[in-house]
Scaffold this motif. Structure first.
Motif, PDB file in Angstrom:
ATOM      1  N   LYS A  67     -49.513  -7.183  14.452  1.00  0.00           N
ATOM      2  CA  LYS A  67     -49.918  -8.537  14.067  1.00  0.00           C
ATOM      3  C   LYS A  67     -49.139  -9.047  12.852  1.00  0.00           C
ATOM      4  O   LYS A  67     -48.847 -10.229  12.752  1.00  0.00           O
ATOM      5  CB  LYS A  67     -51.426  -8.560  13.731  1.00  0.00           C
ATOM      6  CG  LYS A  67     -52.314  -8.734  14.950  1.00  0.00           C
ATOM      7  CD  LYS A  67     -53.760  -8.763  14.485  1.00  0.00           C
ATOM      8  CE  LYS A  67     -54.728  -8.924  15.630  1.00  0.00           C
ATOM      9  NZ  LYS A  67     -56.106  -8.753  15.183  1.00  0.00           N
ATOM     10  N   SER A  68     -48.839  -8.136  11.922  1.00  0.00           N
ATOM     11  CA  SER A  68     -48.279  -8.608  10.653  1.00  0.00           C
ATOM     12  C   SER A  68     -46.745  -8.552  10.571  1.00  0.00           C
ATOM     13  O   SER A  68     -46.151  -9.297   9.795  1.00  0.00           O
ATOM     14  CB  SER A  68     -48.901  -7.849   9.478  1.00  0.00           C
ATOM     15  OG  SER A  68     -48.906  -6.483   9.748  1.00  0.00           O
ATOM     16  N   VAL A  69     -46.113  -7.690  11.375  1.00  0.00           N
ATOM     17  CA  VAL A  69     -44.639  -7.597  11.307  1.00  0.00           C
ATOM     18  C   VAL A  69     -44.021  -8.830  11.980  1.00  0.00           C
ATOM     19  O   VAL A  69     -44.440  -9.213  13.071  1.00  0.00           O
ATOM     20  CB  VAL A  69     -44.151  -6.287  11.984  1.00  0.00           C
ATOM     21  CG1 VAL A  69     -42.633  -6.273  12.125  1.00  0.00           C
ATOM     22  CG2 VAL A  69     -44.616  -5.079  11.187  1.00  0.00           C
ATOM     23  N   PRO A  70     -43.024  -9.474  11.338  1.00  0.00           N
ATOM     24  CA  PRO A  70     -42.403 -10.652  11.965  1.00  0.00           C
ATOM     25  C   PRO A  70     -41.768 -10.299  13.304  1.00  0.00           C
ATOM     26  O   PRO A  70     -41.177  -9.212  13.440  1.00  0.00           O
ATOM     27  CB  PRO A  70     -41.340 -11.082  10.952  1.00  0.00           C
ATOM     28  CG  PRO A  70     -41.663 -10.381   9.699  1.00  0.00           C
ATOM     29  CD  PRO A  70     -42.445  -9.155  10.037  1.00  0.00           C
ATOM     30  N   TRP A 115     -56.255   0.934  15.219  1.00  0.00           N
ATOM     31  CA  TRP A 115     -56.243  -0.056  14.150  1.00  0.00           C
ATOM     32  C   TRP A 115     -54.876  -0.214  13.449  1.00  0.00           C
ATOM     33  O   TRP A 115     -54.363  -1.333  13.353  1.00  0.00           O
ATOM     34  CB  TRP A 115     -57.354   0.274  13.147  1.00  0.00           C
ATOM     35  CG  TRP A 115     -57.399  -0.654  11.981  1.00  0.00           C
ATOM     36  CD1 TRP A 115     -57.887  -1.927  11.961  1.00  0.00           C
ATOM     37  CD2 TRP A 115     -56.905  -0.400  10.669  1.00  0.00           C
ATOM     38  NE1 TRP A 115     -57.737  -2.471  10.725  1.00  0.00           N
ATOM     39  CE2 TRP A 115     -57.131  -1.557   9.907  1.00  0.00           C
ATOM     40  CE3 TRP A 115     -56.286   0.690  10.063  1.00  0.00           C
ATOM     41  CZ2 TRP A 115     -56.766  -1.655   8.568  1.00  0.00           C
ATOM     42  CZ3 TRP A 115     -55.916   0.595   8.734  1.00  0.00           C
ATOM     43  CH2 TRP A 115     -56.162  -0.563   7.995  1.00  0.00           C
ATOM     44  N   SER A 168     -57.770  -7.650  20.720  1.00  0.00           N
ATOM     45  CA  SER A 168     -58.742  -8.056  19.688  1.00  0.00           C
ATOM     46  C   SER A 168     -59.830  -8.943  20.267  1.00  0.00           C
ATOM     47  O   SER A 168     -61.013  -8.775  19.954  1.00  0.00           O
ATOM     48  CB  SER A 168     -58.043  -8.816  18.556  1.00  0.00           C
ATOM     49  OG  SER A 168     -57.029  -8.037  18.026  1.00  0.00           O
ATOM     50  N   VAL A 176     -52.748  -3.770  13.599  1.00  0.00           N
ATOM     51  CA  VAL A 176     -52.486  -4.489  12.337  1.00  0.00           C
ATOM     52  C   VAL A 176     -50.983  -4.638  12.121  1.00  0.00           C
ATOM     53  O   VAL A 176     -50.500  -5.702  11.745  1.00  0.00           O
ATOM     54  CB  VAL A 176     -53.166  -3.761  11.149  1.00  0.00           C
ATOM     55  CG1 VAL A 176     -52.708  -4.332   9.820  1.00  0.00           C
ATOM     56  CG2 VAL A 176     -54.674  -3.880  11.255  1.00  0.00           C
ATOM     57  N   THR A 177     -50.237  -3.561  12.390  1.00  0.00           N
ATOM     58  CA  THR A 177     -48.780  -3.606  12.206  1.00  0.00           C
ATOM     59  C   THR A 177     -48.158  -4.646  13.129  1.00  0.00           C
ATOM     60  O   THR A 177     -47.356  -5.481  12.691  1.00  0.00           O
ATOM     61  CB  THR A 177     -48.153  -2.211  12.487  1.00  0.00           C
ATOM     62  OG1 THR A 177     -48.831  -1.259  11.682  1.00  0.00           O
ATOM     63  CG2 THR A 177     -46.668  -2.195  12.197  1.00  0.00           C
TER      64      THR A 177
END
Lengths: 195, 249
Positions: free
Chosen positions: B98-101, B91, B133, B95-96
């Motif tokens: 997905k969210s890091v540019p 997880w 996912s 998440v990292t």
């Protein structure tokens, strides 16, 4: 074949008591048909027998380890053939030719290559029934297996079930007294048990 | 179907006309080359020396990154569906990612890896969470009635996977591949531009920017879109063929 003894079975779903102190015996190696109106607890009783639900109180004794179940819904893998669907539960213990001969016997010989999604409702029903029979369990539970089928087809399927479950315990739920008569064996009215 | 195709073709023609109109209004090729000039450039660009090797350079690396993401995404999603601890452990990474540019990852990768590996790694990094996912969602949305049937009949995990989960993840996997291929191309080429990777499509885009060759920039963009669409269709076709094979088992 040992008898299955149900003693003082009670099951509630929230506020609703579906089974209330139900006691009965299913005779080993025989066919028992259960009739009764919708919502009287027939399916719940079958699910408890198969270990799919847990009773709130009471006991069930004598259920064999291996249980075959023909559900109200067909529960087939739609993208696969009838043979593959049966092999899902039998593994490779049965040769493909044996499965095919059973399917032919029940009138599905011309459609063996098709995926089940291309089958009619009645054809899917037959696959689910053959799957339950070929699993080879000592107890076969069938929850309204003949629902929606025409009389001739019902009789073909009932003859098939009777032929391949001789000396096994069969419990079959039905709404139709005629079906229960044709299946033979013992007829139980759920309303009499669940008062 | 035919009507929808006519409508879509009309919309494309309208967009091209709008583009032509704006470029005529701007009247500066270094700002916006007209579609006609881009088409003319496309007609010659593929004959230039090094065109095939440039396309192959980026194509192979982006496809390689996508394939690694596909394989690892499927394997880890299956494991996460089977063992919830795997999902929990993965997880934070998912998440990292997905969210890091993507630009931050590209710069980090430029520090960590060689230029050759940059495109592969970025394409992988962008495609992986999409595939993982989606496949996991497909596994989780398996029909509970079928799973109950499998439990009752004591069906092994392998057969459950093949007969229940694999058909169930089909639409999720196909849609994930469609999205992930496009994303891998966008991110992969962006990495090549930022890293000015020698011999890549990204380098061509970078040079087009440096030398104000707007027609080149747009022609290479068209090539990227075409490659992305072809690869996406190819993967979806292959996946459908694999599924047809599985269904015949």
């Amino acid at each position: 074949m040992t008898d299955i003894k149900v003693d003082g079975l009670t099951k509630r779903f929230g506020e609703k008591t579906v089974l209330k102190d139900v006691s009965l015996t299913f005779r080993g190696g025989e066919i028992t048909c259960i009739k009764g109106p919708s919502g009287c607890g027939k399916t719940t009783l079958l699910r408890i027998l198969a270990g799919l639900e847990t009773e709130d109180s009471g006991s069930v004794l004598g259920v064999p380890e291996k249980v075959g179940f023909v559900f109200q819904e067909d529960r087939l893998s739609e993208d696969f053939s009838a043979v593959s669907n049966i092999r899902l539960v039998t593994g490779k213990t049965l040769p493909k030719s044996t499965i095919e001969s059973h399917l032919k016997e029940i009138g599905l010989g011309n459609d063996l290559a098709k995926p089940v999604r291309e089958y009619s409702g009645g054809m899917k029903r037959r696959v689910a029934i053959v799957r339950g029979v070929l699993y080879g369990a000592d107890l076969l539970i069938m929850d309204e297996p003949f629902k929606g089928l025409d009389t001739e087809l019902k009789r073909t399927i009932m003859d098939y079930v009777k032929k391949y479950t001789a000396r096994k315990t069969v419990i079959c739920v039905t709404h139709e007294p005629e079906e229960a008569r044709y299946m033979g064996g013992i007829l139980i009215d759920m309303e009499d048990l669940n008062k | 179907m035919k009507r929808s195709l006519i409508h879509k073709s009309g919309a494309v023609l309208l967009a091209l006309a709008l583009w032509q109109g704006i470029s005529m209004l701007v009247n500066m090729d270094i700002l916006l080359a007209s579609p006609l000039k881009v088409i003319k450039r496309l007609a010659t660009i593929w004959t230039e020396k090094g065109f095939v090797s440039t396309v192959l350079f980026s194509l192979m690396r982006i496809t390689c990154g996508f394939l690694i993401a596909l394989a690892l995404g499927i394997i880890l999603a299956v494991l996460a569906g089977r063992f919830s601890i795997v999902e929990t452990l993965l997880w934070p990474y998912v998440v990292t990612i997905k969210s890091v540019p993507v630009a931050s990852f590209i710069i980090l990768c430029l520090i960590w890896f060689s230029f050759n590996q940059l495109t592969v790694f970025i394409a992988f990094l962008i495609a992986f969470p999409v595939i993982y996912s989606n496949v996991l969602q497909g596994i989780k949305s398996a029909d509970p009635n079928m799973l109950e049937m499998a439990r009752l009949y004591d069906v092994s995990w392998g057969r459950r996977l093949l007969y229940i989960y694999v058909p169930n993840i089909k639409p999720y996997l196909i849609s994930a591949c469609s999205v992930a291929v496009g994303m891998a191309w966008k991110a992969g080429v962006a990495a090549e531009v930022i890293g000015v990777v020698n011999g890549s499509i990204g380098e061509k885009l970078y040079n087009a920017k440096i030398y104000f060759q707007n027609a080149d920039l747009l022609a290479w963009t068209v090539i990227i879109i075409l490659l992305s669409v072809v690869i996406e269709k190819l993967f979806v076709f292959i996946l459908k063929k694999i599924y047809e094979g599985v269904e015949k088992l």
